[in-house]
Design a protein around this motif. Structure first.
Motif, PDB file in Angstrom:
ATOM      1  N   VAL A  51     -60.446  47.128  59.513  1.00 36.77           N
ATOM      2  CA  VAL A  51     -59.932  47.633  58.237  1.00 36.77           C
ATOM      3  C   VAL A  51     -59.772  49.145  58.312  1.00 36.77           C
ATOM      4  O   VAL A  51     -60.677  49.858  58.752  1.00 36.77           O
ATOM      5  CB  VAL A  51     -60.872  47.263  57.067  1.00 36.77           C
ATOM      6  CG1 VAL A  51     -60.372  47.893  55.761  1.00 36.77           C
ATOM      7  CG2 VAL A  51     -60.980  45.749  56.911  1.00 36.77           C
ATOM      8  N   ARG A  52     -58.624  49.630  57.879  1.00 38.35           N
ATOM      9  CA  ARG A  52     -58.368  51.058  57.757  1.00 38.35           C
ATOM     10  C   ARG A  52     -58.239  51.419  56.282  1.00 38.35           C
ATOM     11  O   ARG A  52     -57.430  50.821  55.561  1.00 38.35           O
ATOM     12  CB  ARG A  52     -57.066  51.415  58.487  1.00 38.35           C
ATOM     13  CG  ARG A  52     -56.522  52.813  58.183  1.00 38.35           C
ATOM     14  CD  ARG A  52     -57.368  53.909  58.759  1.00 38.35           C
ATOM     15  NE  ARG A  52     -56.847  55.231  58.407  1.00 38.35           N
ATOM     16  CZ  ARG A  52     -57.511  56.362  58.567  1.00 38.35           C
ATOM     17  NH1 ARG A  52     -58.732  56.334  59.081  1.00 38.35           N
ATOM     18  NH2 ARG A  52     -56.987  57.515  58.227  1.00 38.35           N
ATOM     19  N   LEU A  53     -59.064  52.347  55.799  1.00 37.63           N
ATOM     20  CA  LEU A  53     -58.892  52.936  54.481  1.00 37.63           C
ATOM     21  C   LEU A  53     -58.037  54.180  54.662  1.00 37.63           C
ATOM     22  O   LEU A  53     -58.456  55.133  55.334  1.00 37.63           O
ATOM     23  CB  LEU A  53     -60.240  53.324  53.869  1.00 37.63           C
ATOM     24  CG  LEU A  53     -61.063  52.265  53.145  1.00 37.63           C
ATOM     25  CD1 LEU A  53     -61.367  51.080  54.037  1.00 37.63           C
ATOM     26  CD2 LEU A  53     -62.351  52.881  52.615  1.00 37.63           C
ATOM     27  N   HIS A  54     -56.849  54.172  54.097  1.00 37.43           N
ATOM     28  CA  HIS A  54     -55.950  55.319  54.278  1.00 37.43           C
ATOM     29  C   HIS A  54     -55.597  55.907  52.925  1.00 37.43           C
ATOM     30  O   HIS A  54     -55.027  55.225  52.070  1.00 37.43           O
ATOM     31  CB  HIS A  54     -54.667  54.894  55.012  1.00 37.43           C
ATOM     32  CG  HIS A  54     -53.802  56.059  55.387  1.00 37.43           C
ATOM     33  ND1 HIS A  54     -53.955  56.740  56.575  1.00 37.43           N
ATOM     34  CD2 HIS A  54     -52.795  56.676  54.726  1.00 37.43           C
ATOM     35  CE1 HIS A  54     -53.070  57.722  56.628  1.00 37.43           C
ATOM     36  NE2 HIS A  54     -52.355  57.718  55.512  1.00 37.43           N
ATOM     37  N   GLY A  60     -47.718  64.042  54.673  1.00 34.83           N
ATOM     38  CA  GLY A  60     -47.906  63.517  56.022  1.00 34.83           C
ATOM     39  C   GLY A  60     -47.284  62.159  56.240  1.00 34.83           C
ATOM     40  O   GLY A  60     -46.572  61.937  57.221  1.00 34.83           O
ATOM     41  N   ASP A  61     -47.526  61.224  55.310  1.00 34.58           N
ATOM     42  CA  ASP A  61     -47.064  59.847  55.472  1.00 34.58           C
ATOM     43  C   ASP A  61     -45.546  59.732  55.356  1.00 34.58           C
ATOM     44  O   ASP A  61     -44.916  58.960  56.083  1.00 34.58           O
ATOM     45  CB  ASP A  61     -47.691  58.936  54.412  1.00 34.58           C
ATOM     46  CG  ASP A  61     -49.203  58.871  54.494  1.00 34.58           C
ATOM     47  OD1 ASP A  61     -49.767  59.298  55.521  1.00 34.58           O
ATOM     48  OD2 ASP A  61     -49.823  58.393  53.525  1.00 34.58           O
ATOM     49  N   CYS A  68     -51.414  68.166  58.847  1.00 27.32           N
ATOM     50  CA  CYS A  68     -52.548  67.248  58.848  1.00 27.32           C
ATOM     51  C   CYS A  68     -52.300  66.186  59.915  1.00 27.32           C
ATOM     52  O   CYS A  68     -51.312  66.234  60.639  1.00 27.32           O
ATOM     53  CB  CYS A  68     -52.720  66.611  57.470  1.00 27.32           C
ATOM     54  SG  CYS A  68     -51.305  65.593  56.953  1.00 27.32           S
ATOM     55  N   ASP A  69     -53.203  65.228  59.996  1.00 28.88           N
ATOM     56  CA  ASP A  69     -53.038  64.127  60.953  1.00 28.88           C
ATOM     57  C   ASP A  69     -52.828  62.794  60.245  1.00 28.88           C
ATOM     58  O   ASP A  69     -52.941  61.731  60.852  1.00 28.88           O
ATOM     59  CB  ASP A  69     -54.244  64.035  61.890  1.00 28.88           C
ATOM     60  CG  ASP A  69     -55.572  63.828  61.159  1.00 28.88           C
ATOM     61  OD1 ASP A  69     -55.626  64.037  59.929  1.00 28.88           O
ATOM     62  OD2 ASP A  69     -56.569  63.487  61.822  1.00 28.88           O
ATOM     63  N   LEU A  74     -51.756  56.921  60.075  1.00 24.28           N
ATOM     64  CA  LEU A  74     -51.177  55.756  59.401  1.00 24.28           C
ATOM     65  C   LEU A  74     -50.381  54.913  60.389  1.00 24.28           C
ATOM     66  O   LEU A  74     -50.537  53.683  60.447  1.00 24.28           O
ATOM     67  CB  LEU A  74     -50.290  56.206  58.243  1.00 24.28           C
ATOM     68  CG  LEU A  74     -49.541  55.098  57.501  1.00 24.28           C
ATOM     69  CD1 LEU A  74     -50.504  54.102  56.863  1.00 24.28           C
ATOM     70  CD2 LEU A  74     -48.624  55.701  56.435  1.00 24.28           C
ATOM     71  N   HIS A  75     -49.531  55.549  61.185  1.00 15.37           N
ATOM     72  CA  HIS A  75     -48.721  54.808  62.158  1.00 15.37           C
ATOM     73  C   HIS A  75     -49.609  54.134  63.210  1.00 15.37           C
ATOM     74  O   HIS A  75     -49.354  52.990  63.595  1.00 15.37           O
ATOM     75  CB  HIS A  75     -47.714  55.735  62.820  1.00 15.37           C
ATOM     76  CG  HIS A  75     -46.668  56.256  61.876  1.00 15.37           C
ATOM     77  ND1 HIS A  75     -45.843  55.429  61.152  1.00 15.37           N
ATOM     78  CD2 HIS A  75     -46.316  57.521  61.526  1.00 15.37           C
ATOM     79  CE1 HIS A  75     -45.025  56.145  60.402  1.00 15.37           C
ATOM     80  NE2 HIS A  75     -45.299  57.419  60.599  1.00 15.37           N
TER      81      HIS A  75
END
Length: 206
Positions: A51-54, A60-61, A68-69, A74-75
């Protein structure tokens, strides 16, 4: 108690030209009433899925900001979840919870020499105002009690544990460092103990 509101099919175009098959999930009764959503990828396992909490980052997105990174993270998460299965929880918490306009004001202060946290403090905000209770709400609505967390941020694991979500493992993301975001990343390591293994020539960034 949060419950699933809607599930729709969402094929996602990948940077390598392929397509990831996902489902986008909305929710009722999240604790902050925000419009957060989950992306569920194929091969989801109930036994501690990845699981990724983004947290949302428009600059950035969407715009590909090098400050930022967030975009690269996200990708990377989408690619990893496409390969392995799991969930991406997209949290509408722009600017570590202060909102887009205030984040842009913080950018102006950073251009005067403040780091990302000092800039937030100068605007009257905390270092990080995000709450991950809403992520716990989403996981409970999906009947997922334990996860493997894809994150460099120890606060995410701490807050999820406090909210009743088990953390079987915390897996670091890649390191996406460049000349524009090196101070931002080094500040995250120094101030909030992010587990980012910066290249040696960025570690001593003033």
């Amino acid at each position: 108690m949060a419950t699933v509101r809607n599930i729709a099919r969402l094929p996602i175009l990948l940077n390598n030209g392929g397509t990831a098959l996902a489902k986008i999930i909305s929710f009722w009764h999240l604790s902050d009433n925000g419009e957060h959503f989950a992306l569920q990828f194929e091969r989801l396992t109930r036994n501690a899925p990845l699981v990724r909490l983004h947290s949302e980052c428009v600059t950035g997105d969407v715009l590909g900001s090098a400050r930022c990174d967030c975009g690269p993270q996200l990708h990377e998460a989408v690619h990893r979840l496409h390969q392995e299965g799991g969930l991406l929880l997209y949290l509408r918490q722009e600017g570590r919870g202060i909102g887009l306009y205030r984040k842009l004001e913080a950018y102006c202060l950073q251009e005067q020499g403040l780091d990302t946290y000092a800039a937030n403090r100068a605007l009257g905000h905390k270092d990080d105002e995000r709450s991950y209770q809403v992520a716990a709400d989403m996981l409970k609505a999906l009947d997922i009690p334990t996860i493997r967390l894809l994150s460099n941020n120890p606060d995410k694991a701490s807050q999820l544990l406090a909210a009743g979500i088990g953390i079987a493992a915390r897996i670091p993301t890649g390191v996406f460092c460049n000349t524009e975001n090196s101070l931002y990343l080094s500040s995250k390591v120094k101030v909030t103990s992010h587990t980012i293994d910066l290249p040696s020539y960025y570690k001593d960034t003033p």
